[in-house]
Design an enzyme around this catalytic site. Structure first.
Site, PDB file in Angstrom:
ATOM      1  CB  ALA A  10      -0.995  -0.132   1.183  1.00  0.00           C
ATOM      2  CG  ASP A  11       4.943   1.005   1.274  1.00  0.00           C
ATOM      3  OD1 ASP A  11       4.281  -0.156   0.492  1.00  0.00           O
ATOM      4  OD2 ASP A  11       6.091   0.825   1.749  1.00  0.00           O
TER       5      ASP A  11
END
Length: 270
Positions: free
Chosen positions: A120-121
C-alpha cells in the site's frame, strides 16, 4: 479535516490535511503490542497538543473554531497493527477509516504480474508522485527498504525494484560481526576512510549512492523513458538526494500527499 496514517515497518507517520494543505505531520514508533486504547490516547494527545481535535461523536460542531478531524485514511504494510489501530480510530474519533487495499480507487493502474503483492505504501507513493508531477517517472522511497518504482505516462505501475534499506544494511554490519560498532548513518568527509567508524559510514552511504545511480540508470535504459523525472522520499532520501544528480526532486511528505489524493478519489464513499 483528514487524518492520513502511513504504517511502515519502522515508523507510523501521520499527516493532517485541510483540503490539500498538509497542516501537520507527526511520527510514532511502530509497535505491534499497542492496544487500541493506547493508540487512541497517544494519537489524540499528539493532535490535541497541536490544536487539532477529533469530531464530536454526535456529529455536531465544536463551535469554538478549533480544527477537527472528520475523516481518516490508513495505508499499512504491517498487518499485525491494523486491528488495534483501526479500532482506535473508530473508538476515539468516531470515524470508520478508509483502508488502502484492493478495490480502493487510487488513480494508479497496476500492470505487474501480481498486483496484490504491491504494498500500500508503494501505491500511495506512486499516486502522490503521479498526481504532483505526472508521468512517466521513477519513485524512490528510502525507508526500511529502498524501493524504486516505475510509473508510466498514464499512471501505470509498471515495474519495481526492492533493495535493503540503509538501516537494514547498517544493522547487518554491527549485529553479524563481532567487532564492528553501531554507528550514526552520515556521510563521512572522505571515502578514503582511515578508521572503522568512518569506513562503515563510507560503505553505507556511498554504497547507497552508487546503488541508486546504477538502478535509476538501468531502469531508464530498459524502460526507454530516458528523460523521465526521478522523485525521492523517505527518511534518508534527503541525504542521498543531496549527493547525486540522478534524483530530480526530494519530497519528504510524498506518501502522505498520495494518501490525500487517494482519499479524494474515494470521498463519495466516506
Amino acid at each position: 479535516m483528514l487524518l492520513a496514517i502511513d504504517v511502515g515497518n519502522t515508523n507510523i507517520t501521520m499527516g493532517v490535511f485541510d483540503g490539500r494543505d498538509l497542516v501537520g505531520d507527526f511520527r510514532l514508533t511502530t509497535k505491534t503490542q499497542r492496544t487500541s486504547d493506547e493508540y487512541g490516547v497517544v494519537i489524540r494527545e499528539i493532535l490535541r497538543q497541536n490544536d487539532i481535535h477529533h469530531h464530536p461523536r454526535n456529529g455536531g460542531e465544536s463551535g469554538d473554531g478549533r480544527k477537527e478531524i472528520t475523516h481518516c485514511i490508513i495505508a499499512s504494510v504491517v498487518p499485525a497493527v491494523m486491528y488495534s489501530l483501526t479500532s482506535a480510530i473508530i473508538k476515539y474519533f468516531g470515524i470508520t477509516p478508509l483502508i488502502v487495499e484492493a478495490g480502493v480507487k487510487t488513480g494508479i493502474k497496476i500492470v505487474t504480474e501480481n498486483p496484490k503483492q504491491i504494498g500500500a505504501d508503494r501505491i500511495v507513493d506512486a499516486a502522490g508522485a503521479y498526481g504532483l508531477y505526472g508521468g512517466p517517472l521513477l519513485v524512490l522511497d528510502f525507508g526500511t527498504a529502498t524501493t524504486y518504482d516505475l510509473v508510466g505516462p498514464g499512471g501505470e505501475f509498471m515495474a519495481a525494484v526492492t533493495a535493503p534499506g540503509i538501516r537494514i544494511s547498517a544493522r547487518a554490519l554491527w549485529e553479524d560481526t563481532a567487532k564492528l560498532p553501531e554507528v550514526e548513518i552520515i556521510k563521512p568527509k572522505s571515502i578514503l576512510a582511515k578508521e572503522t567508524i568512518s569506513s562503515m559510514q563510507a560503505g553505507l552511504v556511498y554504497g547507497q549512492i552508487g546503488q541508486t545511480e546504477y538502478i535509476v540508470n538501468m531502469m531508464k535504459k530498459e524502460s526507454g523513458f530516458t528523460d523521465m523525472k526521478v522523485v525521492a522520499t523517505g527518511g534518508l532520501g534527503g541525504m542521498i538526494s543531496a549527493e547525486t544528480d540522478c534524483i530530480d526532486i526530494y519530497n519528504p511528505t510524498l506518501t502522505l500527499q498520495g494518501m490525500e489524493f487517494v482519499f479524494e478519489k474515494n470521498e463519495e464513499l466516506h
